[in-house]
Design a protein around this motif. Structure first.
Motif, short mmCIF file in Angstrom:
data_model
loop_
_atom_site.label_atom_id
_atom_site.label_comp_id
_atom_site.label_asym_id
_atom_site.label_seq_id
_atom_site.Cartn_x
_atom_site.Cartn_y
_atom_site.Cartn_z
N TYR A 134 46.78 7.96 23.59
CA TYR A 134 47.29 9.30 23.24
C TYR A 134 46.59 10.36 24.07
N TYR A 135 45.27 10.30 24.14
CA TYR A 135 44.53 11.32 24.90
C TYR A 135 44.78 11.19 26.39
N MET A 136 44.92 9.94 26.88
CA MET A 136 45.16 9.75 28.30
C MET A 136 46.57 10.19 28.69
N ASP A 137 47.57 9.74 27.94
CA ASP A 137 48.95 9.99 28.32
C ASP A 137 49.43 11.39 27.94
N SER A 138 48.86 11.98 26.89
CA SER A 138 49.30 13.30 26.45
C SER A 138 48.49 14.44 27.05
N GLU A 500 37.83 24.34 32.39
CA GLU A 500 38.88 23.83 31.51
C GLU A 500 40.17 23.67 32.30
N SER A 501 40.92 22.62 31.99
CA SER A 501 42.26 22.44 32.55
C SER A 501 43.29 22.91 31.54
N LEU A 502 44.29 23.61 32.01
CA LEU A 502 45.32 24.16 31.13
C LEU A 502 46.69 23.56 31.41
N LEU A 507 46.74 17.69 33.35
CA LEU A 507 45.44 17.60 32.69
C LEU A 507 45.25 18.77 31.73
N TYR A 508 44.64 18.48 30.58
CA TYR A 508 44.29 19.50 29.60
C TYR A 508 42.83 19.32 29.20
N LEU A 509 42.27 20.38 28.64
CA LEU A 509 40.89 20.38 28.15
C LEU A 509 39.92 20.10 29.30
N TYR A 514 33.66 13.37 37.17
CA TYR A 514 33.41 14.40 38.19
C TYR A 514 34.08 14.08 39.52
N PHE A 515 34.20 12.79 39.85
CA PHE A 515 34.78 12.42 41.14
C PHE A 515 36.24 12.84 41.27
N MET A 516 36.92 13.03 40.13
CA MET A 516 38.33 13.38 40.19
C MET A 516 38.63 14.70 39.48
N ALA A 517 37.59 15.37 38.99
CA ALA A 517 37.80 16.61 38.23
C ALA A 517 38.31 17.72 39.14
N PRO A 518 39.32 18.45 38.71
CA PRO A 518 39.79 19.59 39.51
C PRO A 518 38.79 20.73 39.42
N GLU A 519 38.90 21.69 40.32
CA GLU A 519 37.98 22.82 40.32
C GLU A 519 38.10 23.66 39.06
N TYR A 520 39.21 23.55 38.36
CA TYR A 520 39.35 24.29 37.11
C TYR A 520 38.28 23.85 36.10
N GLN A 521 37.81 22.61 36.24
CA GLN A 521 36.79 22.10 35.31
C GLN A 521 35.38 22.22 35.87
#
Length: 592
Positions: A134-138, A500-502, A507-509, A514-521
């Protein structure tokens, strides 16, 4: 002479020729009971949790194969989606890789294929996969070691917002119902030798098949695993299980650690002396505020109207140490940079608050979040999270305005140099609408639910922007309060723990690896304000600091910059990481 009890005649019904043996009535003596072939209708064979269904009994291995196939097909939407992109135009390679992963999972599951362990194990896998999928797909949330650490240190107050109707219905449909089926199916029993040999043979065979499939195109497969870490990170329940093992190992290594003292040589510098006003420095540890949504940093929406009217310096290019509070918060107060920091190092060493305390300043930590993560273990602490306050705590958890009510009385008691840390709830999601008073809602319509699927992208962003605007109000009012404290020399520095991702890229929350986190996070705001008295006492050149507003900085700078800002002399301070080092007139400090 003994009487012989006989059972009443039993009706035999046809099931199309299927024979089922049934016992006679319970009152027939055991020795006289005999089994008779009876044809019973399928409808009469009822199963329940804890009582096996007599239809289609399965061997433990067969049940495991079917359960894993179910998990692959229903709980891995993101895994299939990324795989289709990665293997675009190469369906046979895709099929071979998925088959290899399947047999690897079967290899890991085979040791549990004993009749007495297979059901609990498969029920656990199915329920776990239903929750994590749920958390991965949603929401695009990867359940790795760091995310598991976040779960373990969170509070009920924080986590309750993640238990939505959508999550519950998903787990019931994809987890609970299949788990009931597994619990009801009858397990075939074999001889002791076969029972022991089957898991061993299954392990060997499935591992051989997995290896063979991978060897058909090892170069491509190894490259994909190495370069597309997001792909295998999306696999359920593989990543959560690996993450749980890594978390357990981390906790075992860090058990019974002895905290090493650092900075015991720390002393106040020449800026302090008789006749000086007591210093009050407020360090605001923000929560989930991303730099991109601060209008001070160029965001098109006016989220910082109050701070824009004050003489603050906003540093535009600051990188976080992690993407979740459990990592970023202790890391930013530690002596270690992001590359060197680890959970074990963090908890086994004192931090910058301890060094400041060693220098003779009074240090306090006020918390309106999920705790200090061990940072304030050796200084004064105060929790405001569950304060009984109708204005700022109407929903059982407090908004950050609660700090302002406490500051007035606190400032009047200050007689020594003090550092006060305010740990905000800030912009913590998914219930952004609870982080600010409804009358402070500047951007509408705003999402007012934890279930993002019920909101548009604009509504989610509006709700988040309202939290940033409220943080702007809290910081501005704190600065205005400090400006009025003429009996003190005051300053404030604000740094968010992570972003945070919006909904960008699905991606949300927060909490992405870290290796794949966008700059928003990973890009966070950092804001500095100093009163004229403070700047004069510590001989800090405001214009020099403003010139560094666009310089690339990180949370690695905080430890050393706090020591430099407060003129604390210690071998622990690295001048190269102290943003105040080149903006202080040392000769002027000595002559003041």
């Amino acid at each position: 002479m003994s009487a012989t009890l006989r059972a009443p005649p039993q009706k035999i019904q046809s099931t199309g020729g299927r024979k089922v043996s049934v016992r006679l009535a319970w009152w027939v003596p055991l020795k006289q009971q005999r089994k008779i072939p009876t044809m019973l209708p399928i409808k009469k064979l009822k199963g329940s949790i804890g009582r096996p269904i007599n239809l289609y009994p399965l061997s433990p291995v067969a049940m495991t194969v079917l359960a894993l196939a179910y998990i692959f097909l229903t709980c891995n939407e993101t895994f299939w989606s990324i795989g289709a992109d990665v293997f675009s135009g190469h369906p046979f390679s895709f099929a071979g890789f998925v088959a290899a992963v399947f047999f690897l999972m079967l290899t890991l599951s085979a040791p549990f294929t004993f009749p007495w362990t297979v059901k609990p194990f498969l029920i656990f896998l199915i329920l776990l996969s239903a929750i994590t999928s749920y958390y991965m797909d949603s929401l695009g949330v990867i359940v790795d070691r760091d995310m598991i650490q976040n779960v373990m240190v969170t509070t009920i107050t924080e986590s309750k917002h993640l238990f939505t109707i959508d999550l519950v219905s998903h787990v019931i449909l994809f987890g609970l119902f299949p788990a009931v089926v597994v619990a009801c199916v009858k397990i075939k029993r074999f001889s002791a030798v076969r029972t022991i040999a089957t898991p061993i043979l299954t392990t060997a065979l499935s591992l051989a098949l997995a290896a063979g499939l991978l060897m058909t195109d090892l170069k491509t497969y190894s490259s994909i695993v190495r370069e597309r870490k997001d792909y295998m990170s999306s696999f359920q329940p593989g990543m959560p299980i690996v993450g749980a093992i890594r978390y357990a190992k981390m906790m075992m290594r860090s058990a019974n650690v002895t905290v090493a003292a650092i900075g015991e040589d720390a002393v106040k510098g020449a800026s302090y002396g008789p006749g000086r006003k007591p210093v009050l420095t407020i360090v605001v540890a923000g929560e989930t505020a991303r730099s991109q949504n601060f209008s001070l940093n160029g965001y098109a929406v006016d989220t910082n109207p109050r701070l824009a009217q004050l003489p603050v310096t906003s540093f535009h290019d600051v990188t976080s140490c992690g993407t979740a509070t459990a990592t970023s918060l202790p890391c930013m107060f530690s002596q270690f940079n992001r590359e060197d920091y680890s959970f074990q190092k963090g908890i086994s060493h004192q931090n910058v608050l301890d060094v400041i305390d060693h220098a003779g300043l009074h240090v306090e930590w006020w918390d309106n979040n999920t705790g200090d993560k061990g940072i304030a273990a050796r200084v004064t602490q105060r929790s405001l999270t569950n304060t009984d306050n109708a204005e700022f705590c109407p929903a059982g958890e407090c908004m950050d305005g609660i700090f302002l009510q406490q500051l007035s009385d606190f400032a009047q008691t200050i007689t020594q140099d003090t550092v006060l840390v305010l740990h905000q709830i800030g912009s913590h999601g998914p219930t952004y609408y609870l982080r600010y008073p409804q009358e402070a809602e500047r951007f509408a319509p705003a999402c007012r639910t934890a279930e993002f699927k019920n909101c548009t992208s604009d509504q989610i962003t509006n709700a988040y922007d309202n939290t940033i605007a409220y943080t702007d109000t809290v910081l501005a009012e704190t600065i205005e309060f400090l400006t009025r404290q003429h009996q003190l020399s005051t300053a404030l520095i604000y740094v968010s723990d992570h972003g945070e991702s919006l909904g960008e890229s699905g991606l949300y929350l927060h909490g992405a690896p870290y290796f794949m986190a966008p700059e928003y996070q990973t890009k966070v705001p950092m804001i500095l304000w100093m009163s004229p008295t403070f700047k004069q006492q510590f001989a800090i050149d405001d214009a020099c600091l403003s010139a560094k507003a666009d310089a690339p900085l990180s949370q690695d700078n905080l430890f050393h910059s706090l020591l430099g800002m407060l003129d604390i002399e210690t071998d622990m301070r690295n001048p190269e990481l102290d943003i105040f080092e080149t903006c202080r007139n040392h000769q002027k400090v000595a002559s003041n």
